[in-house]
Design an enzyme around this catalytic site. Structure first.
Site, mmCIF file in Angstrom:
data_model
loop_
_atom_site.group_PDB
_atom_site.id
_atom_site.type_symbol
_atom_site.label_atom_id
_atom_site.label_comp_id
_atom_site.label_asym_id
_atom_site.label_seq_id
_atom_site.Cartn_x
_atom_site.Cartn_y
_atom_site.Cartn_z
ATOM 1 N N TYR A 239 -2.856 -0.479 10.261
ATOM 2 C CA TYR A 239 -2.587 -1.484 9.025
ATOM 3 C C TYR A 239 -1.526 -1.253 8.434
ATOM 4 C CZ TYR A 239 -4.323 -1.529 3.637
ATOM 5 O OH TYR A 239 -4.504 -1.512 2.445
ATOM 6 N N SER B 234 0.705 -1.016 -0.129
ATOM 7 C CA SER B 234 -0.053 0.060 0.166
ATOM 8 C C SER B 234 0.885 1.044 0.096
ATOM 9 C CB SER B 234 -0.850 0.045 0.968
ATOM 10 O OG SER B 234 -1.614 1.544 1.259
HETATM 11 P P1 NAD Z 1 -11.219 -6.545 0.016
HETATM 12 O O1 NAD Z 1 -11.883 -5.810 1.593
HETATM 13 O O2 NAD Z 1 -11.678 -5.507 -1.504
HETATM 14 O O3 NAD Z 1 -10.910 -7.411 -0.585
HETATM 15 C C1 NAD Z 1 -9.966 -8.178 0.493
HETATM 16 C C2 NAD Z 1 -10.170 -10.155 0.328
HETATM 17 O O4 NAD Z 1 -8.701 -10.072 1.219
HETATM 18 C C3 NAD Z 1 -11.678 -10.626 0.068
HETATM 19 O O5 NAD Z 1 -11.320 -11.195 -0.940
HETATM 20 C C4 NAD Z 1 -11.069 -11.618 1.138
HETATM 21 O O6 NAD Z 1 -11.890 -13.011 1.541
HETATM 22 C C5 NAD Z 1 -9.813 -11.720 2.156
HETATM 23 N N1 NAD Z 1 -8.986 -12.206 2.939
HETATM 24 C C6 NAD Z 1 -9.844 -11.291 4.197
HETATM 25 N N2 NAD Z 1 -8.863 -11.934 5.341
HETATM 26 C C7 NAD Z 1 -8.444 -13.381 4.187
HETATM 27 C C8 NAD Z 1 -8.130 -14.293 5.789
HETATM 28 N N3 NAD Z 1 -7.430 -14.159 6.539
HETATM 29 N N4 NAD Z 1 -7.061 -15.158 4.793
HETATM 30 C C9 NAD Z 1 -7.427 -14.988 3.199
HETATM 31 N N5 NAD Z 1 -8.494 -14.332 2.461
HETATM 32 C C10 NAD Z 1 -9.080 -13.079 3.286
HETATM 33 O O7 NAD Z 1 -9.848 -4.991 -0.638
HETATM 34 P P2 NAD Z 1 -8.779 -5.004 -1.035
HETATM 35 O O8 NAD Z 1 -9.224 -3.278 -1.741
HETATM 36 O O9 NAD Z 1 -9.295 -5.498 -2.466
HETATM 37 O O10 NAD Z 1 -7.849 -5.021 -0.316
HETATM 38 C C11 NAD Z 1 -6.862 -6.111 -1.379
HETATM 39 C C12 NAD Z 1 -5.273 -5.792 -0.987
HETATM 40 O O11 NAD Z 1 -5.249 -4.904 -1.268
HETATM 41 C C13 NAD Z 1 -5.499 -5.990 0.615
HETATM 42 O O12 NAD Z 1 -4.065 -5.850 1.030
HETATM 43 C C14 NAD Z 1 -5.182 -4.095 1.144
HETATM 44 O O13 NAD Z 1 -3.937 -3.930 1.771
HETATM 45 C C15 NAD Z 1 -4.775 -3.617 -0.847
HETATM 46 N N6 NAD Z 1 -4.803 -2.342 -0.750
HETATM 47 C C16 NAD Z 1 -6.300 -1.895 -1.307
HETATM 48 C C17 NAD Z 1 -5.971 -0.280 -1.674
HETATM 49 C C18 NAD Z 1 -7.388 0.310 -1.608
HETATM 50 O O14 NAD Z 1 -7.377 1.532 -1.705
HETATM 51 N N7 NAD Z 1 -8.790 -0.981 -1.890
HETATM 52 C C19 NAD Z 1 -4.682 0.723 -1.374
HETATM 53 C C20 NAD Z 1 -3.684 0.181 -0.931
HETATM 54 C C21 NAD Z 1 -3.584 -1.958 -0.726
#
Ligand code: NAD
Length: 269
Positions: free
Chosen positions: A165, A152
């Site tokens: 986080y 991130s």
């Molecule tokens: P999201 O909530 O849409 O998806 C998260 C996914 O992680 C889901 O499929 C969920 O089932 C899975 N998950 C959660 N806990 C879990 C566990 N214990 N074991 C296995 N799977 C698990 O979130 P997203 O926005 O798609 O985020 C995905 C990644 O991207 C994360 O690591 C997040 O930190 C990172 N990220 C997201 C953003 C953003 O703005 N959306 C920005 C920077 C980083």
């Protein structure tokens, strides 16, 4: 669309929604067999699997297939079980994408240690556990392997109100750099992608509120939040042979968020 992953296998953690779903589909579009990991959202995992199959069909990738593995990545025995089952079905894993991640807002002085442990457990320990299993497999057969972690912008930008986080993503930077160095000589590359604000369910608190979305986007130099597909494309690049000389790096895909946006105009001297 290129077919950079024809004949390759990839495991994407947290692929039942958001960025993980887009990554799974992107790899399928480029010919990979895809294993979808998730923890709770059965319907989301099935939906991703359907999109992966459609992408295989549309791209004429009849040799590729899709697997679904339900496992909490913070649970060591569940991760071991997932890798054992996966390597029975495929006998070879080429690419690991550590995408699973969670966050929770709380003032740090009022926060719960259970939440700290849980968020570090999924975001950082989960990444470590999956890396360890993948590395052991990569080293057990010829050909090396690739790991790409979903970090991130909060790897380097503090996130007040989201201490665990921020800490997890800061840790992910050094995990990526350390593993990149440790395995560089053995044909294994380890990198990370650092997304900015992306339109996914994790950001439900602001994406469906026009005023909050406007405020978020006013801080982004490019003036808009990113799409999951724009992040998936960066994962595909780092996992591909086009990135063959890159290891231990985080590539930020954030519309300029890491460029000190408050300095768009000079406010000193
Ligand atoms: P999201 O909530 O849409 O998806 C998260 C996914 O992680 C889901 O499929 C969920 O089932 C899975 N998950 C959660 N806990 C879990 C566990 N214990 N074991 C296995 N799977 C698990 O979130 P997203 O926005 O798609 O985020 C995905 C990644 O991207 C994360 O690591 C997040 O930190 C990172 N990220 C997201 C953003 C953003 O703005 N959306 C920005 C920077 C980083």
């Amino acid at each position: 669309m290129q077919s950079r992953f024809k004949g390759k296998t990839v495991l994407v953690t947290g692929a039942s929604a958001g960025i993980g779903e887009a990554i799974a589909v992107r790899f399928a579009q480029e010919g990979a067999s895809v294993a979808i990991n998730y923890s709770r959202n059965d319907a989301g995992a099935e939906s991703t699997a359907g999109q992966v199959r459609d992408a295989h069909d549309a791209g004429g990738h009849s040799d590729a297939n899709v697997l679904i593995h339900k496992a909490d990545v913070s649970d060591e025995s569940a991760v071991k079980g997932m890798f054992a089952a996966l390597l029975k079905d495929w006998d070879r894993l080429d690419i690991l994408i550590n995408n699973a991640g969670i966050q929770k807002e709380a003032h740090s002085h009022q926060s719960l240690s259970e939440d700290f442990d849980r968020i570090l457990g999924v975001n950082l320990r989960g990444c470590y556990l999956c890396c360890r299993e993948a590395l052991a497999h990569f080293l057990s057969r010829p050909g090396g392997g690739v790991i790409v972690n979903n970090s991130s912008v909060h790897e380097i930008i503090p996130k007040p109100g989201y201490l665990p986080y921020s800490v997890s993503k800061g840790g992910m930077e050094n995990l990526t750099r350390t593993l990149g160095l440790e395995y560089a000589e053995r044909g294994i590359r380890v990198n990370a992608v650092g997304p900015g604000a992306i339109i996914t369910p994790i950001n439900r608190s602001w994406i469906n509120d026009p005023e909050k979305k406007r405020i978020v986007e006013s801080h982004i130099p490019m003036g808009r939040a990113g799409e999951s597909e724009e992040i998936a494309a960066v994962f595909a690049f780092l996992a591909s042979d086009e990135a063959s000389y890159i290891t231990g790096q985080t590539l930020f895909a954030c519309g300029g968020l890491t460029l000190f946006p408050e300095f768009r105009t000079t406010w000193s001297s």
